[in-house]
Motif scaffolding. Structure first.
Motif, PDB file in Angstrom:
ATOM      1  N   ALA A 142       0.832  -1.207   0.000  1.00 51.93           N
ATOM      2  CA  ALA A 142       0.000   0.000   0.000  1.00 51.93           C
ATOM      3  C   ALA A 142       0.867   1.257   0.000  1.00 51.93           C
ATOM      4  O   ALA A 142       0.560   2.240  -0.691  1.00 51.93           O
ATOM      5  CB  ALA A 142      -0.929  -0.009   1.212  1.00 51.93           C
ATOM      6  N   TRP A 143       1.951   1.241   0.767  1.00 51.80           N
ATOM      7  CA  TRP A 143       2.845   2.402   0.801  1.00 51.80           C
ATOM      8  C   TRP A 143       3.520   2.611  -0.552  1.00 51.80           C
ATOM      9  O   TRP A 143       3.653   3.747  -1.016  1.00 51.80           O
ATOM     10  CB  TRP A 143       3.891   2.212   1.890  1.00 51.80           C
ATOM     11  CG  TRP A 143       4.840   3.368   1.991  1.00 51.80           C
ATOM     12  CD1 TRP A 143       4.634   4.555   2.637  1.00 51.80           C
ATOM     13  CD2 TRP A 143       6.147   3.453   1.406  1.00 51.80           C
ATOM     14  NE1 TRP A 143       5.721   5.374   2.493  1.00 51.80           N
ATOM     15  CE2 TRP A 143       6.671   4.723   1.740  1.00 51.80           C
ATOM     16  CE3 TRP A 143       6.918   2.585   0.644  1.00 51.80           C
ATOM     17  CZ2 TRP A 143       7.932   5.139   1.333  1.00 51.80           C
ATOM     18  CZ3 TRP A 143       8.175   2.999   0.237  1.00 51.80           C
ATOM     19  CH2 TRP A 143       8.667   4.255   0.580  1.00 51.80           C
ATOM     20  N   VAL A 144       3.922   1.515  -1.193  1.00 48.64           N
ATOM     21  CA  VAL A 144       4.532   1.636  -2.522  1.00 48.64           C
ATOM     22  C   VAL A 144       3.530   2.216  -3.520  1.00 48.64           C
ATOM     23  O   VAL A 144       3.855   3.107  -4.320  1.00 48.64           O
ATOM     24  CB  VAL A 144       5.048   0.262  -2.996  1.00 48.64           C
ATOM     25  CG1 VAL A 144       5.489   0.331  -4.458  1.00 48.64           C
ATOM     26  CG2 VAL A 144       6.206  -0.200  -2.124  1.00 48.64           C
ATOM     27  N   GLY A 145       2.284   1.726  -3.486  1.00 46.35           N
ATOM     28  CA  GLY A 145       1.265   2.274  -4.370  1.00 46.35           C
ATOM     29  C   GLY A 145       0.967   3.731  -4.082  1.00 46.35           C
ATOM     30  O   GLY A 145       0.752   4.531  -4.999  1.00 46.35           O
ATOM     31  N   TYR A 146       0.975   4.090  -2.796  1.00 41.39           N
ATOM     32  CA  TYR A 146       0.738   5.487  -2.416  1.00 41.39           C
ATOM     33  C   TYR A 146       1.844   6.391  -2.941  1.00 41.39           C
ATOM     34  O   TYR A 146       1.575   7.451  -3.518  1.00 41.39           O
ATOM     35  CB  TYR A 146       0.635   5.576  -0.894  1.00 41.39           C
ATOM     36  CG  TYR A 146       0.711   6.977  -0.352  1.00 41.39           C
ATOM     37  CD1 TYR A 146      -0.376   7.829  -0.428  1.00 41.39           C
ATOM     38  CD2 TYR A 146       1.885   7.441   0.242  1.00 41.39           C
ATOM     39  CE1 TYR A 146      -0.303   9.120   0.065  1.00 41.39           C
ATOM     40  CE2 TYR A 146       1.966   8.730   0.736  1.00 41.39           C
ATOM     41  CZ  TYR A 146       0.871   9.562   0.647  1.00 41.39           C
ATOM     42  OH  TYR A 146       0.957  10.835   1.133  1.00 41.39           O
ATOM     43  N   GLU A 147       3.088   5.981  -2.748  1.00 42.37           N
ATOM     44  CA  GLU A 147       4.205   6.799  -3.205  1.00 42.37           C
ATOM     45  C   GLU A 147       4.299   6.841  -4.731  1.00 42.37           C
ATOM     46  O   GLU A 147       4.755   7.829  -5.304  1.00 42.37           O
ATOM     47  CB  GLU A 147       5.521   6.258  -2.622  1.00 42.37           C
ATOM     48  CG  GLU A 147       5.659   6.442  -1.124  1.00 42.37           C
ATOM     49  CD  GLU A 147       5.804   7.904  -0.737  1.00 42.37           C
ATOM     50  OE1 GLU A 147       6.270   8.697  -1.582  1.00 42.37           O
ATOM     51  OE2 GLU A 147       5.442   8.256   0.403  1.00 42.37           O
ATOM     52  N   THR A 148       3.854   5.779  -5.388  1.00 37.11           N
ATOM     53  CA  THR A 148       4.002   5.707  -6.842  1.00 37.11           C
ATOM     54  C   THR A 148       2.882   6.428  -7.579  1.00 37.11           C
ATOM     55  O   THR A 148       3.130   7.138  -8.562  1.00 37.11           O
ATOM     56  CB  THR A 148       4.052   4.235  -7.286  1.00 37.11           C
ATOM     57  OG1 THR A 148       5.103   3.564  -6.581  1.00 37.11           O
ATOM     58  CG2 THR A 148       4.310   4.132  -8.785  1.00 37.11           C
TER      59      THR A 148
END
Length: 200
Positions: A142-148
């Protein structure tokens, strides 16, 4: 120095012929979108005005998000059922493979209640560890998707992790593991030590 672009006389003439093209209406908190839209339609129809109801748009988006949320919850429910079956099968195979071990423990003085408690603890630990690992991996994705994606589209967006909800999920997983251990633990407790020690 401010330079006037339009003459005062032109501005005065234009003002006399100005007509409103748009009227913004702010709804009070908790307003019913359907009722407000109906009231505005009654006011707009006689003058031929069109209504762009933002509340209806938000209501439609909220319904779509609700459908997606319930769909996700349904998939989670299916995953929980599959996990319960997997834990029950794992414990069932463990009971069959460790029948001699359980019989030895019973022969050494372990009661049926203690054996059931041991298997239940094993199931709870298995489900809790799997849930915690899955939660950590899920939050990471989820954090990777948020940052991306999210930060590029919405710069002011912030990521909030629902720790309370995740804690409830872990608790439910522990209860589910305990439920899945009922039948295998009962089966293991019914084995007579002498018969269990004679198994190959």
């Amino acid at each position: 120095m401010i330079r006037q672009v339009v003459h005062d006389g032109v501005v005065h003439k234009v003002r006399r012929h100005l007509e409103p093209h748009a009227i913004w209406i702010r709804a009070s908190p908790g307003a019913d979108p359907a009722q407000l839209g109906g009231d505005l339609d009654v006011l707009a129809d006689p003058v031929g005005a069109t209504i762009d109801n933002g509340l209806r748009t938000w209501e439609s988006l909220d319904q779509q998000l609700g459908i997606l949320t319930w769909s996700a919850l349904g998939l989670i429910g299916v995953a929980v059922v599959i996990a319960l079956i997997g834990i029950a099968n794992t414990l069932g195979l463990s009971v069959l493979e460790r029948a001699r071990e359980h019989a030895m423990l019973r022969a050494l003085g372990l009661t049926r209640r203690q054996l059931r408690r041991m298997l239940a603890t094993e199931a709870v630990l298995l489900s809790v560890v799997a849930t915690v690992l899955g939660t950590v991996i899920g939050v990471g994705f989820a954090w990777v998707g948020y940052e991306t994606f999210v930060t590029r589209a919405l710069r002011d967006a912030t990521m909030r992790v629902p720790w309370l909800s995740l804690g409830v999920v872990v608790l439910i997983a522990a209860l589910a593991g305990l439920l899945a251990a009922v039948l295998p633990a009962r089966r293991a407790a019914r084995v007579i030590p002498a018969e269990g020690l004679s198994l190959d």
